[in-house]
Design an enzyme around this catalytic site. Structure first.
Site, PDB file in Angstrom:
ATOM      1  N   ASP A 119     -21.509  50.154  22.818  1.00  0.00           N
ATOM      2  CA  ASP A 119     -22.708  49.896  23.674  1.00  0.00           C
ATOM      3  C   ASP A 119     -23.833  49.292  22.610  1.00  0.00           C
ATOM      4  O   ASP A 119     -24.962  49.512  22.657  1.00  0.00           O
ATOM      5  CB  ASP A 119     -23.433  51.047  24.397  1.00  0.00           C
ATOM      6  CG  ASP A 119     -24.369  50.238  25.310  1.00  0.00           C
ATOM      7  OD1 ASP A 119     -24.172  49.071  25.676  1.00  0.00           O
ATOM      8  OD2 ASP A 119     -25.354  50.984  25.974  1.00  0.00           O
ATOM      9  N   HIS A 165     -24.862  46.317  26.807  1.00  0.00           N
ATOM     10  CA  HIS A 165     -25.103  46.092  28.319  1.00  0.00           C
ATOM     11  C   HIS A 165     -26.358  45.087  28.621  1.00  0.00           C
ATOM     12  O   HIS A 165     -26.580  44.864  29.614  1.00  0.00           O
ATOM     13  CB  HIS A 165     -25.211  47.536  29.122  1.00  0.00           C
ATOM     14  CG  HIS A 165     -26.351  48.244  28.816  1.00  0.00           C
ATOM     15  ND1 HIS A 165     -26.475  49.300  27.976  1.00  0.00           N
ATOM     16  CD2 HIS A 165     -27.612  48.358  29.281  1.00  0.00           C
ATOM     17  CE1 HIS A 165     -27.541  49.842  28.012  1.00  0.00           C
ATOM     18  NE2 HIS A 165     -28.316  49.121  28.617  1.00  0.00           N
ATOM     19  N   SER A 187     -33.463  49.936  26.910  1.00  0.00           N
ATOM     20  CA  SER A 187     -32.064  49.760  26.231  1.00  0.00           C
ATOM     21  C   SER A 187     -32.208  49.025  25.082  1.00  0.00           C
ATOM     22  O   SER A 187     -32.685  47.848  25.171  1.00  0.00           O
ATOM     23  CB  SER A 187     -31.217  49.473  27.261  1.00  0.00           C
ATOM     24  OG  SER A 187     -31.126  50.389  28.337  1.00  0.00           O
ATOM     25  N   GLY A 243      -0.915  56.354  25.514  1.00  0.00           N
ATOM     26  CA  GLY A 243      -0.581  55.901  26.591  1.00  0.00           C
ATOM     27  C   GLY A 243      -0.018  56.849  27.704  1.00  0.00           C
ATOM     28  O   GLY A 243       1.083  56.928  27.959  1.00  0.00           O
TER      29      GLY A 243
END
Length: 224
Positions: A75, A45, A159, A214
């Site tokens: 991430d 991010h 971060s 699914g």
């Protein structure tokens, strides 16, 4: 202080740009160096939607970096720069050797370059926490992330930076925190073993493959 000295040369401030406009800042660290390149680990991010990235070492040296790979769900992102530009390489620790209550610290750039090199200290508050997260294109809980919990201050800009043990060995990658007026001191980091596993694949240009079920669920009160 000795632990900080063991890691600070490997830590970088990351500035992500899109069409020459700054869109995000964060932290990262050099986790590997080969004969030709240095590899930096950070969060997805931090560099999401960027078309160019500039990293700044703690001695204020700026270097352009290339995005080698990135994964939204993990991430984790990997950046590359010329090996000759690397100021230091982090020593990686082990989550299995650290215990709840042990002292940990972070180092990074909360709020951007102005506060580069900021160190915050706390303890390891929890291991194997399962936290639901959403990808940028969704308002739902899309993924359950395995993380470590700490009360060391993690702020915007931290971060992608390292969470370290007292020796300065990286045990996690700072990723997120709970932000509510009634909550204080709950931050999360990706365990270094998981992060390195993802990073090694991304550095080779591989995509992270995942299975999915699914099935779509509806409340019984709803009609199709």
């Amino acid at each position: 202080a000795e632990g900080v000295a063991n890691i600070d040369k490997a830590v970088v401030v990351i500035e992500a740009y899109y069409k020459n406009k700054l869109i995000s800042t964060g932290s990262g660290f050099v986790y590997k160096k080969t004969g030709t390149e240095g590899l930096i680990m950070t969060n997805h991010h931090v560099i999401e939607n960027a078309d160019s990235v500039v990293v700044t070492f703690m001695n204020n040296k700026e270097v352009s970096a290339t995005i080698k790979g990135s994964d939204e769900y993990a991430d984790i992102a990997v950046l590359s720069l010329d090996a000759a530009e690397v100021e230091g390489v982090a020593t990686l620790g082990s989550v299995s050797k650290i215990k709840i209550g042990d002292t940990v610290f972070t180092i990074g750039a909360p709020m951007g370059k102005e506060y580069a090199g900021t160190v915050t200290r706390g303890i390891l508050s929890g291991k194997n926490r399962l936290v639901s997260v959403s990808v940028s294109s969704s308002n739902l809980s899309d993924w359950i992330m395995n993380v470590m919990q700490t009360d060391a201050a993690i702020n915007p800009g931290n971060s992608g930076g390292p969470l370290c043990n007292v020796s300065g060995e990286v045990i996690g990658v700072n990723s997120l925190k709970i932000v509510e007026s009634s909550i204080e001191g709950i931050g999360f980091a990706i365990p270094i073993e998981d992060a390195v596993d993802y990073a090694n694949k991304l550095a080779l240009g591989e995509k992270i493959k995942r299975a999915y079920l699914g099935v779509e669920m509806l409340e019984l009160s709803q009609t199709i």
